[in-house]
Structure formats: C-alpha cells, structure tokens
Design a protein around this motif. Structure first.
Motif, mmCIF file in Angstrom:
data_model
loop_
_atom_site.group_PDB
_atom_site.id
_atom_site.type_symbol
_atom_site.label_atom_id
_atom_site.label_comp_id
_atom_site.label_asym_id
_atom_site.label_seq_id
_atom_site.Cartn_x
_atom_site.Cartn_y
_atom_site.Cartn_z
ATOM 1 N N THR A 15 -7.155 -28.308 7.392
ATOM 2 C CA THR A 15 -7.826 -26.884 7.810
ATOM 3 C C THR A 15 -7.978 -26.846 9.308
ATOM 4 O O THR A 15 -7.079 -25.611 9.323
ATOM 5 N N LEU A 18 -4.936 -27.597 11.178
ATOM 6 C CA LEU A 18 -3.780 -26.368 10.885
ATOM 7 C C LEU A 18 -4.430 -25.446 12.068
ATOM 8 O O LEU A 18 -3.475 -24.461 12.608
ATOM 9 N N ALA A 19 -5.671 -24.705 11.715
ATOM 10 C CA ALA A 19 -5.677 -24.033 12.545
ATOM 11 C C ALA A 19 -6.302 -23.259 14.145
ATOM 12 O O ALA A 19 -5.916 -23.139 14.662
ATOM 13 N N MET A 21 -3.536 -25.214 15.348
ATOM 14 C CA MET A 21 -2.391 -25.662 15.821
ATOM 15 C C MET A 21 -1.693 -24.056 15.909
ATOM 16 O O MET A 21 -1.083 -23.406 16.519
ATOM 17 N N LYS A 22 -2.305 -22.996 15.235
ATOM 18 C CA LYS A 22 -2.221 -21.867 14.941
ATOM 19 C C LYS A 22 -2.339 -21.429 16.325
ATOM 20 O O LYS A 22 -2.092 -19.998 16.383
ATOM 21 N N LYS A 23 -4.091 -21.606 16.802
ATOM 22 C CA LYS A 23 -4.366 -20.778 17.646
ATOM 23 C C LYS A 23 -3.465 -21.508 19.140
ATOM 24 O O LYS A 23 -4.287 -20.208 19.373
ATOM 25 N N TYR A 24 -3.658 -22.342 19.412
ATOM 26 C CA TYR A 24 -2.628 -23.010 19.899
ATOM 27 C C TYR A 24 -0.941 -22.662 20.153
ATOM 28 O O TYR A 24 -0.378 -23.599 21.551
ATOM 29 N N ALA A 25 -0.847 -21.560 19.915
ATOM 30 C CA ALA A 25 1.102 -21.356 19.151
ATOM 31 C C ALA A 25 1.333 -23.569 18.403
ATOM 32 O O ALA A 25 2.978 -22.572 19.276
ATOM 33 N N THR A 27 3.790 -25.371 16.607
ATOM 34 C CA THR A 27 4.422 -25.718 15.470
ATOM 35 C C THR A 27 4.458 -26.254 15.296
ATOM 36 O O THR A 27 4.597 -27.871 15.372
ATOM 37 N N GLN A 28 5.513 -26.425 13.863
ATOM 38 C CA GLN A 28 6.254 -28.655 13.605
ATOM 39 C C GLN A 28 7.315 -28.527 14.333
ATOM 40 O O GLN A 28 7.335 -30.293 14.465
#
Length: 109
Positions: A15, A18-19, A21-25, A27-28
C-alpha cells in the motif's frame, strides 16, 4: 513478532509503495504515462502546430523551419482537453523550440 503480523506488514508495504507511485506519477511503465500518447491534438485550432511538426524534417532540410515558426499564430492552451493532449502539446512545442534553436547554420535565440 508474531508470524501473523507479517502478511499485514507486506500488505502495508505494498500500500505504501502504491501510494508513493501515485504521488510521483509513476505507472506500470515507470515514469512514462500509463496510456498511449495522443497522436494528434483533436481540436483543429492546433493544426498550425501539428502541420509544422508533421513536416519538421523537410522544413529543417529546406532551411524553412525558422521562417514557418515565426509565422505561427499565438495559440492558447485553453482548448487542450486532457492531460494526454497537454503532453502532446508539450512535445510539439519542445520539438519546435529545439529545431528552431539548433536547426540552422548557427544557433538562434
């Protein structure tokens, strides 16, 4: 530590990742967007940009790029509809700026 706590720790770690990754844009695809890039801006308003970037190699070879860029109208970004279109506009303008500066006998300002 109880062995029962390990799965919760692993879930929390995932978690957290993933947080971040989202914060710093991220992606896969790493720092590349998750979606395929827009190939052309949808609004015909931006056709002057699209036309020049489409003919960029020919304009550079003919020595006409700077002249054509100077003739471009000043366009607003108000008609860009999505982040993908913003990225496309950014790529176009960066290509044009780079080609304008370095695409002649001498660097231009």
């Amino acid at each position: 530590m109880s062995p029962h706590a390990l799965p919760m720790f692993a879930e929390q770690a995932q978690t957290d990742v993933l947080a971040l990754m989202k914060k710093y844009a991220i992606t896969q695809n790493g720092f590349l967007p998750a979606d395929a890039p827009v190939k052309v801006l949808s609004d015909p308003y931006y056709s002057p940009w699209e036309t020049i970037v489409h003919h960029l190699p020919e304009l550079l070879k003919a020595g006409k790029l700077r002249q054509d860029v100077k003739g471009l109208p000043l366009l607003s970004t108000n008609k860009l509809r999505s982040q993908s279109e913003w990225r496309r506009a950014y790529v176009i303008l960066i290509f044009l700026a780079h080609a304008y500066i370095w695409g002649g006998e001498q660097a231009e300002q």
